[in-house]
Scaffold this motif. Structure first.
Motif, PDB file in Angstrom:
ATOM      1  N   VAL A  95      60.933 -23.050 -47.388  1.00  0.00           N
ATOM      2  CA  VAL A  95      60.400 -22.049 -48.472  1.00  0.00           C
ATOM      3  C   VAL A  95      59.880 -21.071 -48.255  1.00  0.00           C
ATOM      4  O   VAL A  95      60.252 -19.818 -48.390  1.00  0.00           O
ATOM      5  N   GLY A  96      59.115 -20.761 -46.961  1.00  0.00           N
ATOM      6  CA  GLY A  96      58.346 -19.830 -46.557  1.00  0.00           C
ATOM      7  C   GLY A  96      59.493 -18.607 -45.775  1.00  0.00           C
ATOM      8  O   GLY A  96      59.554 -17.569 -46.018  1.00  0.00           O
ATOM      9  N   VAL A  97      60.194 -19.410 -45.012  1.00  0.00           N
ATOM     10  CA  VAL A  97      61.306 -18.552 -44.206  1.00  0.00           C
ATOM     11  C   VAL A  97      62.064 -17.818 -45.258  1.00  0.00           C
ATOM     12  O   VAL A  97      62.326 -16.710 -45.173  1.00  0.00           O
ATOM     13  N   TYR A  98      62.766 -18.655 -46.048  1.00  0.00           N
ATOM     14  CA  TYR A  98      63.629 -18.054 -47.199  1.00  0.00           C
ATOM     15  C   TYR A  98      63.163 -17.381 -48.146  1.00  0.00           C
ATOM     16  O   TYR A  98      63.783 -16.468 -48.725  1.00  0.00           O
ATOM     17  N   GLY A  99      61.822 -17.677 -48.622  1.00  0.00           N
ATOM     18  CA  GLY A  99      61.142 -16.867 -49.578  1.00  0.00           C
ATOM     19  C   GLY A  99      60.859 -15.672 -48.957  1.00  0.00           C
ATOM     20  O   GLY A  99      60.980 -14.474 -49.785  1.00  0.00           O
ATOM     21  N   LEU A 100      60.529 -15.352 -47.668  1.00  0.00           N
ATOM     22  CA  LEU A 100      60.092 -14.160 -47.058  1.00  0.00           C
ATOM     23  C   LEU A 100      61.469 -13.132 -47.061  1.00  0.00           C
ATOM     24  O   LEU A 100      61.524 -12.089 -47.185  1.00  0.00           O
ATOM     25  N   ALA A 101      62.710 -13.912 -46.597  1.00  0.00           N
ATOM     26  CA  ALA A 101      63.765 -13.235 -46.654  1.00  0.00           C
ATOM     27  C   ALA A 101      64.266 -12.871 -48.071  1.00  0.00           C
ATOM     28  O   ALA A 101      64.717 -11.529 -48.234  1.00  0.00           O
ATOM     29  N   LEU A 102      64.156 -13.365 -49.313  1.00  0.00           N
ATOM     30  CA  LEU A 102      64.266 -13.064 -50.516  1.00  0.00           C
ATOM     31  C   LEU A 102      63.365 -11.922 -50.664  1.00  0.00           C
ATOM     32  O   LEU A 102      63.808 -10.804 -51.497  1.00  0.00           O
ATOM     33  N   GLY A 115      65.580   6.146 -51.931  1.00  0.00           N
ATOM     34  CA  GLY A 115      66.372   7.206 -50.806  1.00  0.00           C
ATOM     35  C   GLY A 115      65.760   6.809 -49.599  1.00  0.00           C
ATOM     36  O   GLY A 115      66.116   7.714 -48.509  1.00  0.00           O
ATOM     37  N   ARG A 116      65.298   5.764 -49.038  1.00  0.00           N
ATOM     38  CA  ARG A 116      64.996   5.445 -47.847  1.00  0.00           C
ATOM     39  C   ARG A 116      66.049   4.436 -47.186  1.00  0.00           C
ATOM     40  O   ARG A 116      65.780   3.235 -46.802  1.00  0.00           O
ATOM     41  N   THR A 117      67.174   4.834 -47.098  1.00  0.00           N
ATOM     42  CA  THR A 117      68.400   4.154 -46.842  1.00  0.00           C
ATOM     43  C   THR A 117      68.265   3.664 -45.220  1.00  0.00           C
ATOM     44  O   THR A 117      68.609   2.347 -45.005  1.00  0.00           O
ATOM     45  N   ARG A 118      67.858   4.458 -44.362  1.00  0.00           N
ATOM     46  CA  ARG A 118      67.899   4.106 -42.914  1.00  0.00           C
ATOM     47  C   ARG A 118      66.880   2.950 -42.722  1.00  0.00           C
ATOM     48  O   ARG A 118      67.087   2.079 -41.871  1.00  0.00           O
ATOM     49  N   LEU A 119      65.781   3.406 -43.259  1.00  0.00           N
ATOM     50  CA  LEU A 119      64.622   2.227 -43.082  1.00  0.00           C
ATOM     51  C   LEU A 119      65.039   0.958 -43.718  1.00  0.00           C
ATOM     52  O   LEU A 119      64.888  -0.097 -43.303  1.00  0.00           O
ATOM     53  N   GLY A 120      65.537   1.078 -44.971  1.00  0.00           N
ATOM     54  CA  GLY A 120      65.999  -0.049 -45.518  1.00  0.00           C
ATOM     55  C   GLY A 120      67.249  -1.087 -44.807  1.00  0.00           C
ATOM     56  O   GLY A 120      67.184  -2.116 -44.844  1.00  0.00           O
ATOM     57  N   SER A 121      68.032  -0.286 -44.146  1.00  0.00           N
ATOM     58  CA  SER A 121      68.937  -0.984 -43.381  1.00  0.00           C
ATOM     59  C   SER A 121      68.451  -1.539 -42.203  1.00  0.00           C
ATOM     60  O   SER A 121      68.922  -2.686 -41.836  1.00  0.00           O
ATOM     61  N   TRP A 122      67.438  -0.827 -41.549  1.00  0.00           N
ATOM     62  CA  TRP A 122      66.887  -1.404 -40.307  1.00  0.00           C
ATOM     63  C   TRP A 122      66.120  -2.680 -40.568  1.00  0.00           C
ATOM     64  O   TRP A 122      66.191  -3.796 -39.922  1.00  0.00           O
ATOM     65  N   LEU A 123      65.388  -2.648 -41.844  1.00  0.00           N
ATOM     66  CA  LEU A 123      64.469  -3.768 -42.218  1.00  0.00           C
ATOM     67  C   LEU A 123      65.451  -4.994 -42.829  1.00  0.00           C
ATOM     68  O   LEU A 123      65.111  -6.051 -42.307  1.00  0.00           O
ATOM     69  N   LEU A 124      66.777  -4.593 -43.321  1.00  0.00           N
ATOM     70  CA  LEU A 124      67.591  -5.901 -43.718  1.00  0.00           C
ATOM     71  C   LEU A 124      68.103  -6.454 -42.550  1.00  0.00           C
ATOM     72  O   LEU A 124      68.179  -7.625 -42.372  1.00  0.00           O
ATOM     73  N   ALA A 125      68.628  -5.616 -41.740  1.00  0.00           N
ATOM     74  CA  ALA A 125      69.330  -6.171 -40.151  1.00  0.00           C
ATOM     75  C   ALA A 125      68.409  -7.075 -39.582  1.00  0.00           C
ATOM     76  O   ALA A 125      68.469  -8.197 -39.300  1.00  0.00           O
ATOM     77  N   VAL A 126      67.022  -6.495 -39.457  1.00  0.00           N
ATOM     78  CA  VAL A 126      66.216  -7.271 -38.585  1.00  0.00           C
ATOM     79  C   VAL A 126      65.554  -8.406 -39.207  1.00  0.00           C
ATOM     80  O   VAL A 126      65.329  -9.312 -38.811  1.00  0.00           O
ATOM     81  N   ILE A 132      67.432 -15.871 -39.972  1.00  0.00           N
ATOM     82  CA  ILE A 132      68.322 -17.049 -39.521  1.00  0.00           C
ATOM     83  C   ILE A 132      67.920 -17.464 -38.042  1.00  0.00           C
ATOM     84  O   ILE A 132      68.225 -18.705 -37.683  1.00  0.00           O
ATOM     85  N   GLY A 133      67.398 -16.620 -37.304  1.00  0.00           N
ATOM     86  CA  GLY A 133      66.927 -17.111 -36.061  1.00  0.00           C
ATOM     87  C   GLY A 133      65.487 -18.099 -36.111  1.00  0.00           C
ATOM     88  O   GLY A 133      65.541 -18.808 -35.399  1.00  0.00           O
ATOM     89  N   SER A 134      64.515 -17.580 -36.965  1.00  0.00           N
ATOM     90  CA  SER A 134      63.538 -18.503 -37.243  1.00  0.00           C
ATOM     91  C   SER A 134      64.055 -20.104 -37.758  1.00  0.00           C
ATOM     92  O   SER A 134      63.522 -21.195 -37.468  1.00  0.00           O
ATOM     93  N   TRP A 136      66.682 -21.400 -37.270  1.00  0.00           N
ATOM     94  CA  TRP A 136      67.346 -22.070 -35.930  1.00  0.00           C
ATOM     95  C   TRP A 136      66.555 -22.447 -35.166  1.00  0.00           C
ATOM     96  O   TRP A 136      66.570 -23.834 -34.549  1.00  0.00           O
ATOM     97  N   LEU A 137      65.500 -21.880 -34.865  1.00  0.00           N
ATOM     98  CA  LEU A 137      64.452 -22.354 -33.736  1.00  0.00           C
ATOM     99  C   LEU A 137      63.105 -22.773 -34.357  1.00  0.00           C
ATOM    100  O   LEU A 137      62.930 -24.033 -33.799  1.00  0.00           O
ATOM    101  N   LEU A 138      62.699 -22.839 -35.688  1.00  0.00           N
ATOM    102  CA  LEU A 138      61.408 -23.370 -36.008  1.00  0.00           C
ATOM    103  C   LEU A 138      61.849 -24.637 -36.886  1.00  0.00           C
ATOM    104  O   LEU A 138      61.150 -25.597 -36.957  1.00  0.00           O
ATOM    105  N   ILE A 139      62.817 -24.725 -37.767  1.00  0.00           N
ATOM    106  CA  ILE A 139      63.005 -25.587 -38.531  1.00  0.00           C
ATOM    107  C   ILE A 139      63.921 -26.688 -38.088  1.00  0.00           C
ATOM    108  O   ILE A 139      65.019 -26.370 -37.702  1.00  0.00           O
ATOM    109  N   PRO A 140      63.198 -27.979 -37.952  1.00  0.00           N
ATOM    110  CA  PRO A 140      64.069 -29.053 -37.324  1.00  0.00           C
ATOM    111  C   PRO A 140      65.233 -29.353 -38.159  1.00  0.00           C
ATOM    112  O   PRO A 140      65.563 -29.373 -39.242  1.00  0.00           O
TER     113      PRO A 140
END
Length: 140
Positions: A95-102, A115-126, A132-134, A136-140
């Motif tokens: 819930v924490g990982v996917y809640g933070l993603a939401l 109007g902060r599209t570049r910042l939004g793009s980087w934040l969305l990608a990262v 997804i990485g957490s 794969w790595l954290l949740i058994p």
């Protein structure tokens, strides 16, 4: 101002005394015309190339709408994955990982609206890669 000054238009140029012959003047005019034709042809080719490059670029409004759409799709995807992960194993970490993603997707939508599209793009990608990485790595 005298009456003779008022009769002349303000925009008419005052003729300057010229020692050149009429043939020399005609040759200069023809050379200038040829140069203009060549410049116009080069300018049209440059305008077409610039027009093609401009056609491929997004306007700021289109970039904002694209970012909002991508964030909305990411938000729906994260909600679906959250529902599936909770159904398979109920965990606070899920819930924490996917809640933070939401929440991140919502923040990106708001940044794009402002109007902060570049910042939004980087934040969305990262942020989505981190979620997804957490998972794969954290949740058994």
């Amino acid at each position: 101002m005298s009456i003779s000054d008022q009769d002349q238009s303000v925009d008419t140029p005052i003729p300057a005394p010229d020692a050149r012959t009429a043939a020399e003047v005609r040759a200069d005019v023809e050379a200038a015309d040829e140069a203009e034709v060549e410049d116009a042809a080069e300018g049209e080719a440059a305008d077409e190339a610039a027009g093609d490059a401009e056609d491929r670029r997004l306007t700021p409004r289109q970039a904002r709408r694209l970012r909002i759409a991508l964030s909305s799709v990411g938000m729906v995807a994260m909600a679906v994955v959250l529902g599936l992960r909770i159904a398979s194993r109920s965990s606070v970490l899920v819930v924490g990982v996917y809640g933070l993603a939401l929440i991140l997707c919502g923040i990106v939508i708001e940044l794009s609206r402002n109007g902060r599209t570049r910042l939004g793009s980087w934040l969305l990608a990262v942020g989505l890669v981190a979620a997804i990485g957490s998972d794969w790595l954290l949740i058994p």
